[in-house]
Design an enzyme around this catalytic site. Structure first.
Site, short mmCIF file in Angstrom:
data_model
loop_
_atom_site.label_atom_id
_atom_site.label_comp_id
_atom_site.label_asym_id
_atom_site.label_seq_id
_atom_site.Cartn_x
_atom_site.Cartn_y
_atom_site.Cartn_z
N LYS B 169 0.87 -1.17 0.00
CA LYS B 169 0.00 0.00 0.00
C LYS B 169 0.91 1.23 0.00
O LYS B 169 2.04 1.18 0.49
CB LYS B 169 -0.92 0.03 1.20
CG LYS B 169 -0.30 0.20 2.58
CD LYS B 169 0.16 1.56 3.03
CE LYS B 169 -0.82 2.65 2.81
NZ LYS B 169 -0.25 3.95 3.37
N THR B 180 7.74 5.11 0.76
CA THR B 180 6.93 4.95 1.97
C THR B 180 5.69 4.12 1.78
O THR B 180 4.85 4.42 0.94
CB THR B 180 6.50 6.32 2.49
OG1 THR B 180 7.67 7.05 2.69
CG2 THR B 180 5.76 6.18 3.78
N GLU B 260 -0.85 9.82 -5.17
CA GLU B 260 -1.89 10.81 -4.95
C GLU B 260 -1.87 11.92 -6.00
O GLU B 260 -0.88 12.61 -6.16
CB GLU B 260 -1.73 11.45 -3.57
CG GLU B 260 -2.14 10.53 -2.44
CD GLU B 260 -1.80 11.09 -1.08
OE1 GLU B 260 -1.09 12.10 -1.01
OE2 GLU B 260 -2.24 10.50 -0.09
N ASN B 379 -3.86 16.40 -0.16
CA ASN B 379 -3.04 16.52 1.03
C ASN B 379 -3.37 17.74 1.88
O ASN B 379 -2.72 17.96 2.90
CB ASN B 379 -1.57 16.52 0.63
CG ASN B 379 -1.14 15.14 0.21
OD1 ASN B 379 -1.11 14.22 1.04
ND2 ASN B 379 -0.83 14.96 -1.06
N SER B 384 -4.23 13.29 7.04
CA SER B 384 -3.83 11.92 6.70
C SER B 384 -2.40 11.71 7.12
O SER B 384 -1.72 12.63 7.51
CB SER B 384 -4.00 11.65 5.22
OG SER B 384 -3.16 12.49 4.47
#
Lengths: 384, 384
Positions: B169, B180, B260, B379, B384
């Site tokens: 993920k 990450t 994203e 973001n 988050s």
């Protein structure tokens, strides 16, 4: 309150047609003396624009009589031809104004990288600027070096019988070292080149080098300090450094306030660091973290992202001893949640982040902006 | 093609109520053996989440029988209480499944930093997942670890009589080292912990470590490789490393494709570097430059910004020997403009940048995304 505030300086700003908009785009700053001492600080980027390579050599000569500046083109990554353009510009200015060699003419350019300057237009602009040189020309010069800036940046610091004036441009590519931009400072103080150099380096270290709007280092950064000696007053080194630092601080805050597409002006104060260098490193790491910057744009006091940024550095600290305040609310103590993040008011333009490393006695403040839709728009919608 | 593709593994993904949406948020991956060898690579961030601190110790024991993973909370920056939560989770899983100690249970968490996990919900979720464990549970497990991911990432690489499976993920905070994310790889190969460790480190170095979506390093990065030995086949080190690298590459490309708010998937190939490290450093510097990233979002082949980024590194190169191609158009030769930038077609999703340092024989590719309005939105619009 411009480069022409100190005695012994004239300036001009004209429209040479380098900008398609017809706005002012060429400036001259002339030091009429009696002295012509100077110092300069230049970009640390290894890809340096032709005018930077040229002006570095000029400053080594320790005498600068004129600075010619243009917006509308950076003259960076333009090969040997681009360097020749800079050289020709300096020679043309020297012969047009008389009483100096090309080696006493510093050149600064800003704008799009990778394209040659339209030299006939530029040299015609020098003619126009030379005719327009005036004691009142400082504001026009400051306007002529703007690129995406929305307003000119000028400053004046008054000493005891002497003055420091200055102008700067810069709205993107603001990062150390330097905070990317062009800046010309003038003073009528009596000061040798070594004294100017010491004052300018210390001033840049504490101001422009700690302004980090978007982490991108330009090819054209130049900060020049010219002294005319026309006041007849010779300040001490401390007085000179203090006044130049104050002038640079004033201009740096104007750059921060006009950074491309920002909605926040953010001061990151790192305290109780093991060294000043540690504090600066941590400040820059936070300033460059896109997740921190987008969170602040979204008015989200997301201190976890701040800690994640701190953790990317090799500064002295223990993860479970970190404290973080946002606008004076200590949302994190000992590396974990503390005061309610809902108490943090992020509705205003100014944000103050305090990071306590609990590792020593040193501190430093780094300034940055948020990452907004407008930043993305301004940097994607056209070449700059 | 999931973590349950290799023989000897079962998995499950359930909704424990950690996510307010009711989506799957808790996963178990169980190694039924006969072997339980394992290796792990963890975030280099010095602010490490509790599950990272825990799983690092578990992996040192060289035997991992279960991985329990949750989305909906990172359990990072949560102090001693947060570490106790991780410990309790491992103990609960061990006693619930039987036949193992808590020291053989790795824990991974992802989500918002700085908040404690709702432990009653989480442990109830473990009960549900334990009941749901199945050979067919790999997809549900991959779905349960998603945060802002829009789709699960899974992979399967087939060897000669043995298999590597995996899930990952990650959609933001993608940067080395690691890119990450959470990642669990499984294999039914017979392999000792040292062999697994060597294969995993080399695979990460060449894949996840060169994926740099937004330059932000997470507190929770974990890549685990578990071997059941159930195939009875012992591949050579080269075969094992190659298969694990291929699996990681496949997952890394899926992360890149789901980053994203991106509109571009960008490969930055740095060639003729003096060392592989130089090539990687230059690649990352370009990947992290917001002005390069916004330019590509704007379909602008702004090679000057690429050169400015290269100039920020200490890699071996001369500024007037740099060549740059964008989608095979050599827009820059010898540090200056070459082919017409108008020839560059940036209409597609994939962008290939080639930077020739002309300084040696080494090369490396770093992958990144552009910086778009959607990135800023995702973001800034929520925590988050």
């Amino acid at each position: 309150m411009t480069v022409t505030s100190p005695k012994g300086f004239r300036a001009a700003g004209v429209a040479a047609g380098l900008k398609s908009t017809g706005a002012l785009d060429l400036a001259l700053v002339v030091n009429d003396g009696p002295d012509a001492t100077a110092a300069g600080v230049f970009t640390a980027n290894r890809v340096k624009a032709a005018p930077v390579l040229w002006s570095q050599q000029v400053v080594k000569g320790r005498a600068v009589k004129v600075v010619v500046l243009n917006s509308g083109g950076a003259n960076a990554c333009t090969g040997p031809g681009g360097f020749q353009d800079t050289h020709s510009t300096a020679e043309y200015v020297a012969s047009r104004l008389g009483g100096m060699g090309a080696g006493q003419v510093a050149v600064c350019s800003t704008g799009l990288i990778g394209e040659r300057l339209p030299m006939p237009k530029l040299l015609a602009g020098v003619d126009g600027a030379a005719k327009a040189l005036a004691k009142a020309g400082g504001f026009a010069a400051a306007e002529a070096i703007m690129t995406t800036d929305t307003r000119p940046k000028v400053v004046e610091i008054t000493g005891d019988g002497w003055t420091v004036g200055g102008m700067a441009k810069g709205a993107g590519m603001l990062a150390p070292s330097l905070a990317t931009m062009l800046c010309v400072l003038t003073t009528d103080a009596v000061a040798g080149a070594d004294a100017l150099d010491e004052a300018l380096r210390e001033a840049c270290r504490l101001t422009f080098d700690r302004l980090d709007s978007d982490g991108c280092m330009s090819t054209n950064d130049t900060v020049l300090l010219l002294a005319s000696g026309a006041s007849g007053v010779e300040p001490t080194q401390e007085e000179l450094t203090a006044a130049v630092t104050q002038a640079c601080h004033g201009l740096a805050q104007q750059l921060l306030a006009d950074a491309e597409g920002h909605t926040k002006q953010i001061a990151i104060e790192v305290v109780n660091a093991a060294s000043e260098e540690d504090a600066v490193v941590v400040g820059h790491e936070i300033a460059r973290n896109n997740l921190v910057k987008t969170a602040l744009f979204g008015k989200d006091p997301n201190w976890g992202r701040i800690l994640a940024a701190v953790g990317c550095t090799d500064a002295v600290f223990e993860a479970d001893e970190l404290d973080v305040a946002i606008n004076d609310v200590w949302v994190c103590r000992a590396g974990a949640a503390a005061e309610d993040r809902g108490k943090v008011d992020l509705s205003g333009v100014n944000v103050h982040i305090t990071v306590d490393l609990n590792a020593g006695d040193d501190s430093a403040t780094v300034w940055t902006n948020d990452l907004s839709h407008a930043y993305v728009h301004e940097n994607s919608a056209y070449s700059s």
